[in-house]
Every structure is written in structure tokens, then in C-alpha cells.
Design a protein around this motif. Sequence first.
Motif, mmCIF file in Angstrom:
data_model
loop_
_atom_site.group_PDB
_atom_site.id
_atom_site.type_symbol
_atom_site.label_atom_id
_atom_site.label_comp_id
_atom_site.label_asym_id
_atom_site.label_seq_id
_atom_site.Cartn_x
_atom_site.Cartn_y
_atom_site.Cartn_z
ATOM 1 N N THR A 357 0.740 -1.016 0.169
ATOM 2 C CA THR A 357 -0.021 -0.113 0.022
ATOM 3 C C THR A 357 0.909 1.185 0.122
ATOM 4 O OG1 THR A 357 -1.725 -1.057 1.348
ATOM 5 C CG2 THR A 357 -1.964 1.048 1.502
ATOM 6 N N ASN A 358 0.352 2.211 -0.641
ATOM 7 C CA ASN A 358 1.178 3.616 -0.895
ATOM 8 C C ASN A 358 0.932 4.463 0.318
ATOM 9 O OD1 ASN A 358 2.190 6.375 -1.326
ATOM 10 N ND2 ASN A 358 2.333 5.555 -3.518
ATOM 11 N N VAL A 359 1.894 4.337 1.276
ATOM 12 C CA VAL A 359 1.874 5.179 2.664
ATOM 13 C C VAL A 359 2.772 6.240 2.628
ATOM 14 C CG1 VAL A 359 1.035 2.960 3.782
ATOM 15 C CG2 VAL A 359 3.535 3.517 3.590
ATOM 16 N N THR A 360 3.045 6.863 1.308
ATOM 17 C CA THR A 360 4.027 7.882 1.326
ATOM 18 C C THR A 360 3.906 8.991 2.564
ATOM 19 O OG1 THR A 360 4.498 7.513 -0.751
ATOM 20 C CG2 THR A 360 5.260 9.680 0.021
ATOM 21 N N ARG A 361 2.407 9.402 2.547
ATOM 22 C CA ARG A 361 2.153 10.643 3.196
ATOM 23 C C ARG A 361 2.301 10.378 4.867
ATOM 24 N NH1 ARG A 361 -3.496 13.708 2.666
ATOM 25 N NH2 ARG A 361 -2.446 13.815 0.697
ATOM 26 N N ASN A 362 2.441 9.360 5.227
ATOM 27 C CA ASN A 362 2.629 8.803 6.643
ATOM 28 C C ASN A 362 4.074 8.530 6.963
ATOM 29 O OD1 ASN A 362 -0.266 8.949 7.280
ATOM 30 N ND2 ASN A 362 -0.412 6.892 6.551
ATOM 31 N N VAL A 363 4.744 8.138 5.829
ATOM 32 C CA VAL A 363 6.111 7.525 5.999
ATOM 33 C C VAL A 363 7.333 8.745 5.723
ATOM 34 C CG1 VAL A 363 7.769 5.876 5.359
ATOM 35 C CG2 VAL A 363 5.441 5.225 5.953
ATOM 36 N N ILE A 364 7.142 9.254 4.484
ATOM 37 C CA ILE A 364 8.111 10.166 4.093
ATOM 38 C C ILE A 364 8.243 11.453 4.395
ATOM 39 C CG2 ILE A 364 9.316 10.950 2.102
ATOM 40 C CD1 ILE A 364 9.694 7.924 2.883
ATOM 41 N N PRO A 365 8.857 12.303 5.085
ATOM 42 C CA PRO A 365 8.715 13.487 5.430
ATOM 43 C C PRO A 365 8.217 14.277 4.228
ATOM 44 C CG PRO A 365 10.471 12.904 6.563
ATOM 45 C CD PRO A 365 10.199 11.889 5.532
ATOM 46 N N GLY A 366 7.532 15.515 4.234
ATOM 47 C CA GLY A 366 7.187 16.468 2.803
ATOM 48 C C GLY A 366 8.260 17.014 2.684
ATOM 49 N N ILE A 367 9.492 17.378 3.261
ATOM 50 C CA ILE A 367 10.460 17.949 2.442
ATOM 51 C C ILE A 367 11.314 17.148 1.774
ATOM 52 C CG2 ILE A 367 10.470 19.905 4.282
ATOM 53 C CD1 ILE A 367 12.913 18.558 5.621
ATOM 54 N N THR A 368 11.107 15.733 1.814
ATOM 55 C CA THR A 368 11.989 15.063 0.960
ATOM 56 C C THR A 368 11.630 15.001 -0.363
ATOM 57 O OG1 THR A 368 12.149 13.811 3.347
ATOM 58 C CG2 THR A 368 12.952 12.469 1.278
ATOM 59 N N VAL A 369 12.081 15.854 -0.972
ATOM 60 C CA VAL A 369 11.772 16.025 -2.455
ATOM 61 C C VAL A 369 12.865 16.073 -3.377
ATOM 62 C CG1 VAL A 369 10.430 17.613 -3.859
ATOM 63 C CG2 VAL A 369 9.393 17.094 -1.935
ATOM 64 N N GLY A 370 12.907 15.637 -4.583
ATOM 65 C CA GLY A 370 14.030 15.911 -5.462
ATOM 66 C C GLY A 370 13.804 15.204 -6.726
ATOM 67 N N ARG A 371 14.741 15.108 -7.736
ATOM 68 C CA ARG A 371 14.692 14.148 -8.659
ATOM 69 C C ARG A 371 15.618 12.962 -8.017
ATOM 70 N NH1 ARG A 371 16.520 18.949 -11.176
ATOM 71 N NH2 ARG A 371 14.998 19.938 -12.360
ATOM 72 N N GLY A 372 14.892 12.100 -7.442
ATOM 73 C CA GLY A 372 15.613 10.900 -6.835
ATOM 74 C C GLY A 372 16.191 10.075 -7.641
ATOM 75 N N TRP A 373 17.437 9.546 -7.045
ATOM 76 C CA TRP A 373 18.125 8.448 -7.796
ATOM 77 C C TRP A 373 18.554 7.488 -6.893
ATOM 78 C CZ3 TRP A 373 17.548 11.394 -12.145
ATOM 79 C CH2 TRP A 373 17.796 10.723 -13.445
ATOM 80 N N GLY A 374 19.622 6.961 -6.942
ATOM 81 C CA GLY A 374 20.103 5.730 -6.033
ATOM 82 C C GLY A 374 19.835 5.995 -4.427
ATOM 83 N N ILE A 375 19.770 4.792 -3.588
ATOM 84 C CA ILE A 375 19.448 4.985 -2.209
ATOM 85 C C ILE A 375 20.395 3.919 -1.409
ATOM 86 C CG2 ILE A 375 17.841 4.825 -0.517
ATOM 87 C CD1 ILE A 375 15.466 5.292 -2.615
ATOM 88 N N ALA A 376 20.989 4.582 -0.549
ATOM 89 C CA ALA A 376 21.694 3.940 0.281
ATOM 90 C C ALA A 376 21.117 3.349 1.792
ATOM 91 C CB ALA A 376 23.250 4.248 0.711
ATOM 92 N N VAL A 377 21.064 2.483 2.186
ATOM 93 C CA VAL A 377 20.445 2.020 3.588
ATOM 94 C C VAL A 377 21.442 1.450 4.520
ATOM 95 C CG1 VAL A 377 18.728 0.626 4.619
ATOM 96 C CG2 VAL A 377 18.297 1.535 2.382
ATOM 97 N N GLY A 378 21.699 2.081 5.564
ATOM 98 C CA GLY A 378 22.345 1.738 6.630
ATOM 99 C C GLY A 378 22.113 2.388 8.059
ATOM 100 N N ASP A 379 22.557 2.055 9.214
ATOM 101 C CA ASP A 379 22.664 2.732 10.279
ATOM 102 C C ASP A 379 23.639 3.851 10.612
ATOM 103 O OD1 ASP A 379 22.196 3.778 12.948
ATOM 104 O OD2 ASP A 379 22.740 1.955 13.999
ATOM 105 N N VAL A 380 23.647 5.077 10.100
ATOM 106 C CA VAL A 380 24.676 6.005 10.078
ATOM 107 C C VAL A 380 24.630 6.871 11.626
ATOM 108 C CG1 VAL A 380 24.460 6.151 7.608
ATOM 109 C CG2 VAL A 380 23.321 7.885 9.087
ATOM 110 N N ASN A 381 23.832 6.708 12.275
ATOM 111 C CA ASN A 381 23.966 7.571 13.784
ATOM 112 C C ASN A 381 24.021 6.511 14.821
ATOM 113 O OD1 ASN A 381 21.400 6.753 13.528
ATOM 114 N ND2 ASN A 381 20.370 8.630 13.891
ATOM 115 N N GLY A 382 24.295 5.275 14.680
ATOM 116 C CA GLY A 382 24.355 4.420 15.775
ATOM 117 C C GLY A 382 23.347 4.265 16.565
ATOM 118 N N ASP A 383 22.118 4.437 16.123
ATOM 119 C CA ASP A 383 20.937 4.134 17.056
ATOM 120 C C ASP A 383 20.180 2.663 16.654
ATOM 121 O OD1 ASP A 383 19.758 4.506 14.863
ATOM 122 O OD2 ASP A 383 18.418 6.168 15.442
#
Length: 404
Positions: A357-383
Motif C-alpha cells: 500500500t502506498n503510505v508515502t504521506r505517513n512515512v516520508i517527510p514532506g520536505i524529502t523532495v528531489g529528482r531522486g536516484w540511487g538510495i543507500a540504507v544503513g545505520d549511520v547514527n548508531g541508534d
Amino acid sequence: MLRNLLLIGAGHCLLYAAPWTLQAQQGETAWFKDVTATHVPMDGREHALDVAFLDVDGDHDLDAILALESEPNRLYLNDGKGRFTWKKGAFAEKDHDSEHVRIADFNKDGIADIIFVAEDDQTHQYYTGKGDGTFVDVSDRLLAKSEANGLDVGDVNGDGLPDIVIGNSGGKAQDFLWINNPEKPGHFMDYTTRGLPAIEDQTQAVKLVDLNGDGTLDLIVGNEVPPNRLFFNDGTGRFTEHPGSLELLVPLHTRDVLAFDANRDGHTDILFVNLTNNGGEWDKDPTARLLINDGKGNLKDETASRIPAQKLSSYSGTIIDFNHDGYADIVLSAVKTPPFEAAQVQALQNNGKGVFTNVTRNVIPGITVGRGWGIAVGDVNGDAVLDMMIGGWGSQVRLLFGKK
């Protein structure tokens, strides 16, 4: 342009919320906080087409490696709390058209190495890591130039060394298969003629993954010009096409291939990430296509009952359990085409049975806008929660902290 889009997108809230409330609403959701403004070097004009995380300096946090079009590739060092600083000069200070980056210990020294592939200038790059945040440029070991868009690494012949598959486009666009030399790890032998059928596709993505359960890496090829293809590996790095095992119900312009177990049956499924057109007029359906694996490598397109239709094009995507329910969810970068405008990153939530189900409004911040390309995933802040760094074409690289 990006700033104007953000102001327009927020405008409908101005009558109802104080400015600080608006910022909180637009900057974070229950699952992510966009910390771009305070944690990532600000640019906004860069073309970061791919991103990968790697601890390059042994300080036990993930740094970011960016493949850039028309600029030198970049290294962003992490301070351990997810704040990144641009370390200039880490890679060759030459402008290339890098499309993808992959990481593997090619030379078997226990330290990760890096390969970039380029499209327009056809100049691929290869760096061996030293473990201290510096690299040795050994690009002369790469066997050929090409107009490359796809890249993946993995051990295709069972000798314990990572090999390279490069997906090519343009004229005479035979994909490459380069086998790691067991006598000189980190050097390569051209296995293309013996390993891959002679097919000239317009390849944009390649993925090495075991699809038929025989313990060897098979190959999925995503093409700009149909059809996409499936090749089974005989275990020695020789691939044979099996078109009858890949159900393709509609013509696709594919830009990324994701492999994951969507319906939790123990078999790896395939998601084709697609465009309608590369910046042109409306053409093909850009909805991501989900193909379910029967465990024997037969992939059936079940998109109609599992994936919501979409109008936005996606150049890339990733798999991440963003709501921590144990199910694999999907995040897609997004571009509005036509007219190739910035768009909000998209989130698709898995119900645990492979229905999204598309849950963009509830999951992705509204300011997360761009001409999006590649995405990296990982724990970068140690939490102990996964974060995402999202590349973009002529757009600010964005960083989202995952929330518990």
C-alpha cells in the motif's frame, strides 16, 4: 526550483499551523526525520546518481560514497553521529559520468574496494581500499570501456572471489562479465564471450541473485528497451537465458532491479523499478512490477494484485522495513515525467503477504523532495535503526534518519 517546490507543497498548511508546527510536520513522520540541512554537505546542483555506505576508515561508522555525473566522485566522512563531511580528493579529481558504485573486497586483503561505472565518457574507475579512508587508483586493471549503466558484483563461479557484471547501452551494447583472477585477486579476466550470450541490449540494471535455489548466482537484466531478461548460472559463470521463466506482461523501461522475499515464502522475488520515459513524453507505465518466484526460478508478474499503480517515474529504489514490523517494505525515488520535475520519495508498505500500500504521506517527510536516484540504507547514527541517503539529479542529496 527545489526551494520553490517545497514552499508550494507546504502552502496548504499555512492557514492551520504555526511555523514551528509546520516544520515538524514537513520535516519528520512517525518513521523518518529528514536531517539533510544539518547533516549533509549542501549543494543542490550535484548529480549524485548512486550512493553506497562503507566504513572506509575503520572508525566503526558508515561513510558515504557517491557516484556523480559530470563531476568527480565523492566521499562523505561520518562523524559517528550521522553528520557527513566532504573529503575532497578521495577519488580522481576528474569529471566523469559515473552511474553506479559497488563495493567488494576484490583483492582479498580484508579491506573493501570500490568500482564505479560511467556512461557518456565510458571511463570506469576502480579503487582498492587501504582501510584508513584513502584509496589506490587501479582503474587500469579494468578490461574495457563502455557506455555502462548497470553494475553488480558477486562470486559467479564459486571460487570465493567477487566478480563483476557490467550492463551496457549505446551501440554494440554487449554486457560484460569479468571474472576475478584467482592467481592475482583484484585483477580480472574477460569471461564475456564464454559466460554471456551474445545479446546487444540497452541495459540499465543488472542484479546477481540465486533465483532457482541451486546455490549459484543467476542474473536479471533490466533494459531501457524491452525485454528484460533472466539468465541461469550453471555454477561456473556460464549464463543461459530462460525467457519462459520471466513473465513480462507489459513493455517496460526498467532502471533498477531489486531482489527480496516479498511474500515471506522463503523464495527471492524480483521488483523491476521503471520510468515512463527518460525525461521525455509519457510512454510506458512506470509502475514498479513485482514478479513472484515459485522457488524454481519461475517468476510470475503479480503486480496487479500486489503493487499500487503509480504515475511517477523511479530511477532507483531500495528495500527497508521502515515500520519495524518484520516485513520488507519498498522505498522508491521519484521524478515527475513529463516534465522531469522533482517529486517526493515514495513508500510502499508490505502487509506481510507481499501486498503493498502506498503510505508515502505517513512515512516520508514532506520536505524529502528531489529528482531522486540511487538510495543507500544503513545505520549511520548508531541508534540501531536503519537510515537512508538518497541521491538525485540536479538535486540535494538527502539524509533520512530512521525512527524507532
